[in-house]
Design a protein around this motif. Structure first.
Motif, short mmCIF file in Angstrom:
data_model
loop_
_atom_site.label_atom_id
_atom_site.label_comp_id
_atom_site.label_asym_id
_atom_site.label_seq_id
_atom_site.Cartn_x
_atom_site.Cartn_y
_atom_site.Cartn_z
N LEU A 165 -6.36 -35.19 28.42
CA LEU A 165 -6.97 -33.92 28.81
C LEU A 165 -7.89 -33.47 27.67
O LEU A 165 -7.54 -33.59 26.50
N VAL A 166 -9.06 -32.97 28.05
CA VAL A 166 -10.06 -32.54 27.08
C VAL A 166 -10.53 -31.15 27.47
O VAL A 166 -10.68 -30.84 28.66
N GLN A 167 -10.73 -30.31 26.47
CA GLN A 167 -11.32 -29.00 26.72
C GLN A 167 -12.42 -28.76 25.68
O GLN A 167 -12.17 -28.77 24.48
N LYS A 168 -13.64 -28.56 26.17
CA LYS A 168 -14.76 -28.26 25.28
C LYS A 168 -15.18 -26.82 25.47
O LYS A 168 -15.35 -26.36 26.61
N LEU A 169 -15.36 -26.10 24.35
CA LEU A 169 -15.84 -24.73 24.40
C LEU A 169 -17.35 -24.77 24.49
O LEU A 169 -18.03 -25.36 23.64
N ALA A 171 -19.55 -28.26 11.65
CA ALA A 171 -19.83 -27.04 10.89
C ALA A 171 -20.77 -27.38 9.74
O ALA A 171 -20.35 -27.98 8.75
N SER A 172 -22.05 -27.00 9.88
CA SER A 172 -22.99 -27.20 8.78
C SER A 172 -22.88 -26.08 7.76
O SER A 172 -23.40 -26.18 6.65
N ALA A 173 -22.18 -24.99 8.12
CA ALA A 173 -21.89 -23.88 7.21
C ALA A 173 -20.49 -23.39 7.55
O ALA A 173 -19.98 -23.60 8.65
N GLY A 174 -19.83 -22.74 6.58
CA GLY A 174 -18.49 -22.21 6.83
C GLY A 174 -17.47 -23.28 7.12
O GLY A 174 -16.56 -23.09 7.94
N ARG A 175 -17.58 -24.42 6.44
CA ARG A 175 -16.72 -25.56 6.73
C ARG A 175 -15.24 -25.23 6.56
O ARG A 175 -14.42 -25.60 7.41
N ASP A 176 -14.87 -24.55 5.48
CA ASP A 176 -13.46 -24.24 5.24
C ASP A 176 -12.88 -23.38 6.35
O ASP A 176 -11.73 -23.56 6.77
N ARG A 177 -13.68 -22.43 6.84
CA ARG A 177 -13.21 -21.56 7.91
C ARG A 177 -12.98 -22.35 9.19
O ARG A 177 -11.98 -22.15 9.89
N VAL A 178 -13.91 -23.25 9.52
CA VAL A 178 -13.75 -24.05 10.73
C VAL A 178 -12.58 -25.02 10.58
O VAL A 178 -11.82 -25.25 11.53
N LEU A 179 -12.40 -25.59 9.39
CA LEU A 179 -11.27 -26.50 9.16
C LEU A 179 -9.95 -25.78 9.36
O LEU A 179 -9.02 -26.31 9.99
N GLU A 180 -9.84 -24.56 8.85
CA GLU A 180 -8.60 -23.78 9.04
C GLU A 180 -8.39 -23.46 10.51
O GLU A 180 -7.27 -23.56 11.04
N MET A 181 -9.46 -23.10 11.20
CA MET A 181 -9.39 -22.81 12.64
C MET A 181 -8.90 -24.04 13.40
O MET A 181 -8.03 -23.94 14.28
N ALA A 182 -9.45 -25.20 13.08
CA ALA A 182 -9.08 -26.43 13.77
C ALA A 182 -7.63 -26.81 13.51
O ALA A 182 -6.91 -27.24 14.42
N ALA A 237 -17.99 -19.12 16.12
CA ALA A 237 -18.72 -19.15 14.84
C ALA A 237 -17.74 -19.34 13.69
O ALA A 237 -16.62 -18.82 13.73
N PRO A 238 -18.15 -20.10 12.67
CA PRO A 238 -19.46 -20.74 12.47
C PRO A 238 -19.54 -22.18 12.98
O PRO A 238 -20.41 -22.92 12.56
#
Length: 276
Positions: A214-218, A251-262, A223-224
């Motif tokens: 199963l796959v879900q794409k937003l 994430a070309s910007a805000g990498r740490d934030r996206v990594l934590e989100m993921a 952001a970001p």
């Protein structure tokens, strides 16, 4: 690669583009379909259905770019030649007015280290051939421009990419865990393998494949992040079901934030699979 044609007239289109990246780099980017969701933003998911030597069969799920929108699902048989830097393909089945479609992609090295990419397509159609060729040219142009942009800025396919994965053994069967996940995702009508929906006020597309993926794409990444996709893969295992949950993000910007989100999202995805 062999193709089967009917008595419809065969029409042809041809296109090319100059890319300031090596022919080998561009060839690998185009032929590595597992990463097409990174290469082409409109591709939600791919599955390799079979592979033997240089031949394979791949299924694609795409959200159609442009004002027409909608979902498109198709399967292609491919023959890859990494020495000659050439790919031959033939689409299986008809899609819209296109009854048959096939062609070649060639990646021609330049002396300066760049390359020229040339594609040639053949097709049959029950519609106006000029209109069908125009649609193929528009989409082919977008495909080539995107390939150029991504391979000339390789960080978008490497350093900007975030992949987080975790797994757990859950009790029950693949069918029961699969059913739990389907119940937790936006409702689908019938047995369609891809459908639009909304979850947590975000527009999404969902994909079901083979009763085990199963796959879900937003469609509007949080952001970001510039791309955000969840996936669950289910396999029978001793003691229950091995559930692998992963998030693919860019994430070309805000990498740490996206990594934590993921990372948080992967934990939530495993919990969702285990809910009763």
């Amino acid at each position: 690669m062999s193709t089967s044609t009917t008595d419809r007239e065969i029409h042809r289109t041809r296109a090319g583009i100059e890319i300031d990246a090596s022919a080998d780099t561009v060839y690998r980017a185009l032929t590595d379909v597992a990463d097409w969701p990174l290469l082409y933003p409109w591709i939600a998911h791919t599955e390799t259905l079979s592979q033997q030597g240089q031949d394979d069969e791949v299924k694609f799920w795409a959200v159609r770019p442009g004002p027409e929108g909608g979902l498109r699902i198709w399967t292609s048989r491919r023959t890859l030649d990494p020495v000659a830097l050439r790919m031959d393909f033939a689409q299986q089945g008809s899609v819209g007015p296109i009854k048959e479609l096939g062609g070649t992609w060639d990646f021609l090295p330049r002396p300066d280290g760049g390359c020229r990419v040339v594609s040639g397509h053949w097709f049959t159609t029950d519609a106006d051939p000029a209109e069908t060729a125009g649609e193929l040219d528009r989409h082919g142009g977008l495909q080539m421009r995107t390939l150029k942009s991504k391979t000339e800025q390789p960080g978008s396919l490497t350093s900007d990419v975030i992949r987080v994965e975790d797994r757990a053994i859950l009790s029950g069967s693949v069918a029961s865990v699969h059913a739990r996940l389907l119940d937790a995702l936006p409702w689908r009508d019938g047995e369609e393998s891809a459908w639009f929906g909304t979850q947590d006020d975000a527009a999404t597309v969902q994909i079901e494949h083979g009763g085990h993926t199963l796959v879900q794409k937003l469609l509007a990444p949080p952001a970001p992040a510039e791309l955000y996709r969840r996936r669950w893969r289910l396999v029978e295992a001793p003691g229950g079901v091995l559930v692998t949950a992963d998030v693919l993000a860019v994430a070309s910007a805000g990498r740490d934030r996206v990594l934590e989100m993921a990372a948080n999202d992967v934990r939530s995805a495993l919990a969702l699979a285990g809910q009763r």
